[in-house]
Design an enzyme around this catalytic site. Structure first.
Site, PDB file in Angstrom:
ATOM      1  N   GLU A 232      -1.125 -22.041  12.122  1.00  0.00           N
ATOM      2  CA  GLU A 232      -1.101 -21.744  10.681  1.00  0.00           C
ATOM      3  C   GLU A 232      -1.767 -20.419  10.328  1.00  0.00           C
ATOM      4  O   GLU A 232      -2.917 -20.165  10.691  1.00  0.00           O
ATOM      5  CB  GLU A 232      -1.774 -22.868   9.899  1.00  0.00           C
ATOM      6  CG  GLU A 232      -1.670 -22.677   8.386  1.00  0.00           C
ATOM      7  CD  GLU A 232      -2.071 -23.902   7.589  1.00  0.00           C
ATOM      8  OE1 GLU A 232      -1.992 -23.856   6.359  1.00  0.00           O
ATOM      9  OE2 GLU A 232      -2.465 -24.915   8.196  1.00  0.00           O
ATOM     10  N   LYS A 249       2.146 -27.998   5.200  1.00  0.00           N
ATOM     11  CA  LYS A 249       1.973 -29.389   4.775  1.00  0.00           C
ATOM     12  C   LYS A 249       3.258 -30.136   5.078  1.00  0.00           C
ATOM     13  O   LYS A 249       4.341 -29.701   4.687  1.00  0.00           O
ATOM     14  CB  LYS A 249       1.655 -29.498   3.277  1.00  0.00           C
ATOM     15  CG  LYS A 249       0.176 -29.335   2.951  1.00  0.00           C
ATOM     16  CD  LYS A 249      -0.635 -30.447   3.562  1.00  0.00           C
ATOM     17  CE  LYS A 249      -2.113 -30.157   3.517  1.00  0.00           C
ATOM     18  NZ  LYS A 249      -2.855 -31.083   4.394  1.00  0.00           N
TER      19      LYS A 249
END
Length: 432
Positions: A232, A249
């Site tokens: 990420e 997410k």
């Protein structure tokens, strides 16, 4: 007194395997390796000319981030707890709020093109040339560096059991139903010690071999080390002022069967729950960026894009903006850190709820910042990450994995997601 670098030189070198170079110099204090997945750029550095740690002083952290001395050729680690402190209040410190090291010598590997470039920085051209010689010396063939075989850790101990985690998820769901918040990222933790023969570098090399990630990092500094296999991006800042964040997410496990694996991607992309979870954080990051960007410049460039990694699929969105003139990295981090994807919404309340269920996080879910020319910044989110501390001659480690809890979260499903996320680290530590 250290001064900003005033000279920079480059030198083309014969190609070497970056893993071999890192393995050869990885025992040096200060060694750094940044690996961008399969076929991406690799950066290796060692022998920093300046090191700094800051404990529980937000003003000093901001000042260092904006100091020109630390704006190029440097790496900085922001621990989660320092950024969360305004919401959580004082808590036991398990890691410095900021660790920083500056490197005059770097090796840059472009693995797709198989090119290797040494970069040297210094106060003048002579110092920059000496830094080039230092970097070139790291590439000289060394004796065989054998990999450590078998389990690297003596144990993989859960800090709390699955029932306790499910109860924490249920508590957050109840708080959401009561209107206290919309989402919180709740984690479990595991701890252990490396065997007497093992080193944190062994863990990193296994992760890079078996589950390469775009923001993988190894960093050794004194009695501490960091191993991160993060997929990420937190933030990038380009020299022209463009800021970008890419929150993750939504998660599904990888499957060995191609058809089943594709079905997981399609289920993730169609999941109303995962899309809602992602959208909440997109809105949060838009709000965070608007605090430091020109209002009309903040936009969502990409929404709910599936991305696949070695053991999981994720939904990833992209939000960007243009930094207001006169603001620097310190102001950007003050407005956005800790990352919204690993806190929740509203962020302040989510961090209070997290603190009620978890001990201090330390580097996990913090950020590792790479500072390059012209004010360029790349900052990862330190998920899939193990911090190490050497005590009594042995390396102690701790890792965590979490899930975003929303109104319709199922405690059993969230617990399974957490175990999927930590699976690659567990294999690296406990298998051969």
């Amino acid at each position: 007194m250290i001064r900003p670098y005033a000279a920079r030189r480059e030198r083309a070198l014969p190609w070497r395997d970056p893993l071999e170079v890192l393995r050869a110099i990885g025992g040096r204090d200060g060694t750094l390796g940044l690996f961008s997945g399969t076929g991406g750029r690799v950066l290796i550095a060692a022998d920093p000319d300046a090191v700094r740690e800051i404990e529980a002083d937000a003003a000093q952290v901001t000042a260092l981030l904006d100091d020109p001395v630390w704006a190029e050729g440097a790496v900085q680690l922001l621990a989660y707890d320092g950024g969360a402190r305004p919401a959580t209040g004082p808590r036991p410190s398990i890691w410095p709020d900021l660790m920083a090291a500056r490197y005059p010598a770097w090796l840059v590997f472009e693995t797709a093109e198989r090119t290797l470039t040494a970069i040297g920085r210094g106060g003048d051209l002579n110092e920059a040339e000496r830094a080039l010689d230092l970097a070139e010396g790291w590439t000289q063939p060394a004796g065989p560096q054998g990999a450590t075989e078998g389990p690297l850790s003596t144990s993989f101990d859960a800090e709390s059991d699955e029932a306790a985690y499910r109860a924490a998820v249920a508590d957050v769901v109840a708080r959401i139903a009561a209107g206290e918040l919309f989402q919180a990222n709740i984690a479990r933790g595991w701890t252990g010690s490396l065997t007497s023969e093992a080193d944190p570098l062994d863990v990193f090399l296994r992760l890079v071999r078996d589950s390469p990630a775009p923001y993988a990092a190894f960093w050794r500094l004194g009695e501490r080390a960091l191993v991160s296999n993060s997929p990420e991006l937190f933030l990038t800042l380009e020299p022209g002022g463009r800021v970008e964040t890419r929150p993750i997410k939504g998660t599904r496990p990888r499957r060995a069967d191609p058809a089943a694996d594709q079905a997981e991607i399609e289920a993730l992309a169609a999941s109303a729950k995962d899309r809602a979870e992602n959208l909440m954080i997109v809105d949060l990051m838009r709000n965070d960026l608007s605090r430091v960007c020109a209002p009309s410049s903040v936009r969502v460039d990409r929404l709910f894009a599936p991305e696949s990694y070695a053991n999981v699929h994720h939904l990833v969105s992209t939000v960007s903006g243009r930094l207001r003139p006169g603001l620097g990295v310190g102001q950007v981090m003050a407005a956005t850190f800790p990352p919204g994807s690993i806190t929740g919404a509203p962020k302040h309340q989510a961090m209070k709820v997290i603190a009620g269920h978890e001990p201090p996080r330390g580097p996990w879910c913090g950020s590792l910042l790479l500072r390059e020319e012209g004010g360029a910044l790349t900052a990862s989110v330190l998920i899939r990450t193990l911090p190490f501390e050497r005590r009594g001659g042995r390396w102690r480690w701790r890792t965590q994995a979490g899930a975003g809890i929303v109104a319709d979260s199922d405690p059993a499903a969230e617990s399974a997601e957490v175990l999927t996320k930590v699976s690659a680290i567990k294999r690296a530590l406990t298998e051969g």
